[in-house]
Design a protein around this motif. Structure first.
Motif, PDB file in Angstrom:
ATOM      1  N   ILE A   1      17.553  15.999  15.672  1.00  0.00           N
ATOM      2  CA  ILE A   1      17.715  17.478  14.993  1.00  0.00           C
ATOM      3  C   ILE A   1      19.358  18.233  15.209  1.00  0.00           C
ATOM      4  O   ILE A   1      19.498  18.735  13.726  1.00  0.00           O
TER       5      ILE A   1
ATOM      6  N   VAL B   1      14.605  25.487  14.002  1.00  0.00           N
ATOM      7  CA  VAL B   1      14.149  24.505  13.636  1.00  0.00           C
ATOM      8  C   VAL B   1      13.327  24.444  14.565  1.00  0.00           C
ATOM      9  O   VAL B   1      11.575  23.805  15.072  1.00  0.00           O
TER      10      VAL B   1
ATOM     11  N   THR C   1      13.008  19.913   9.548  1.00  0.00           N
ATOM     12  CA  THR C   1      14.156  19.626   9.650  1.00  0.00           C
ATOM     13  C   THR C   1      15.088  19.763   8.288  1.00  0.00           C
ATOM     14  O   THR C   1      15.857  21.141   8.685  1.00  0.00           O
TER      15      THR C   1
END
Lengths: 217, 174
Positions: free
Chosen positions: B18, B39, B64
């Motif tokens: 991420i 996120v 994301t």
């Protein structure tokens, strides 16, 4: 260097840990994060509840006024009074429901959908007014107009204007009301143009780039 | 498994990927960490409604990418506001300090790669970021909401564009 080397190199990039120097996601850090996430959720819920409370109070107050008025009035309540209080109550309920729906939609941005649908939904949120919004606004204005008209009749017309000029003054009231509504619309639109229109343009450019094979910078 | 444990496991496995996707969108270290935290917040909020309709990785990529797209919008708004304020300050004769330089605190080639990626259009950035995380055309298509064929064609174009930028700045990617 080739793509695979680059990918291998990339694997070395690690997300920052909550506690510097702790290798891997430490349990303490995860707990801390979860606590903050929960706090954020609670804050959002509290905001929604506050706005709902505000309108519930307004609705309760108007209902109470209507009941109080009908109890204290000697004889049956005049029709225009019932109309006024009823319209005011309806206007409050209507606006409260509308705002609640808006807040609900804002709080429920779905980040899990594909980027294309996500951008389409963002576009709907950022657009100035949809045809449905115009209908909602017209109904709201009509209710508020009806709700405030008895004040003009009861408090102003009957005291200061002779009966033969009622129609003219009522027409002037309607004109004034429409002017105020138009000004409100104008300033809202100006605010939207300043704050949200550029964002909407960006969203549309991105969406077009995804849908039409066009590149944007 | 309850939501907290599920989230912990998710975090354990996907935290770094991420963050790497965020690197493709955000250059400034502090802002990147903010976006990264956002996120995680969206992951947490969406976890309760995740029914396993898609792969976990696809679900994470979607959140994301969408959060980063949201960041790009706010970034443009901030840039506009900064320009306006600076214009007003200059007009009033107030000296304006230069904006802090954006940094990509990563090592050599990787830092350079991200510099090149940041020069790509947003859609190409998405595709390259997903490609670097080993997402296939099918998965990219699911994340972006386009067809797999389209994803392949676009990825090819994005890679070509990236190579050109890379070559302009030094040796080539193969």
């Amino acid at each position: 260097m080739d793509w695979n080397d680059m990918k291998d190199e990339l694997r070395k990039i690690r997300a920052p840990r909550e506690e510097p120097g702790v290798p891997g996601p430490a349990a303490g850090a995860a707990n801390d994060l979860i606590a903050r996430l929960k706090a954020h959720e609670a804050e959002e819920r509290a905001k929604l509840k506050q706005s709902r409370t505000l309108f519930l109070v307004a609705i309760g107050f108007t209902s109470f006024a209507l009941v109080g008025l009908s109890l204290s009035w000697s004889g049956p309540l005049p029709a225009y009074r019932v109309l006024h209080q009823g319209a005011l109550l309806a206007a409050f309920v209507y606006i409260a429901l509308g705002l609640q729906k808006k807040l609900w939609n804002l709080a429920r941005v779905d980040y899990t959908q594909p980027a294309r649908s996500f951008l389409a939904a963002a576009e709907r949120r950022y657009v100035f007014m949809t045809p449905r919004d115009y209908v909602v606004m017209a109904v709201g204005l009509l209710l508020l107009g009806v709700a405030s008209a008895p004040y003009v009749v009861g408090l102003f017309l009957s005291r200061y204007v002779s009966r033969e000029h009622y129609t003219t003054v009522l027409a002037l009231y309607c004109l004034f009301y429409l002017l105020v509504a138009a000004m409100g619309f104008y300033f809202t639109h100006q605010n939207w143009r300043r704050d949200r229109a550029p964002l909407l343009a960006d969203i549309r450019r991105l969406r077009n780039a995804l849908e039409n094979n066009e590149d944007v910078q | 498994m309850d939501q907290e444990n599920q989230f912990r496991a998710l975090l354990q496995e996907n935290r770094d990927r991420i963050y790497r996707i965020c690197c493709g969108y955000v250059r400034d270290e502090n802002t990147r960490q903010d976006v990264f935290q956002t996120v995680l917040l969206h992951l947490w909020e969406s976890l309760a409604t995740f029914r396993g309709g898609s792969q976990v990785s696809t679900w994470i990529f979607r959140i994301t990418v969408n959060t980063c797209l949201g960041y790009l919008r706010t970034q443009r708004r901030e840039q506009r506001m900064r320009t306006e304020v600076e214009g007003q300050m200059q007009h009033a004769g107030v000296p304006v300090a230069p904006a802090p330089a954006e940094t990509c605190q990563t090592r050599d080639d990787i830092g350079r790669l991200y510099d090149c990626i940041h020069q790509l259009p947003p859609v190409d950035r998405m595709l390259i970021a997903l490609h670097l995380e080993e997402a296939g055309a099918e998965e990219m298509a699911e994340v972006l909401g386009i067809t797999p064929g389209n994803a392949r064609v676009r990825l090819h174009r994005a890679k070509t564009a990236l190579l050109e930028i890379w070559e302009r700045t030094g040796d080539g990617l193969e």
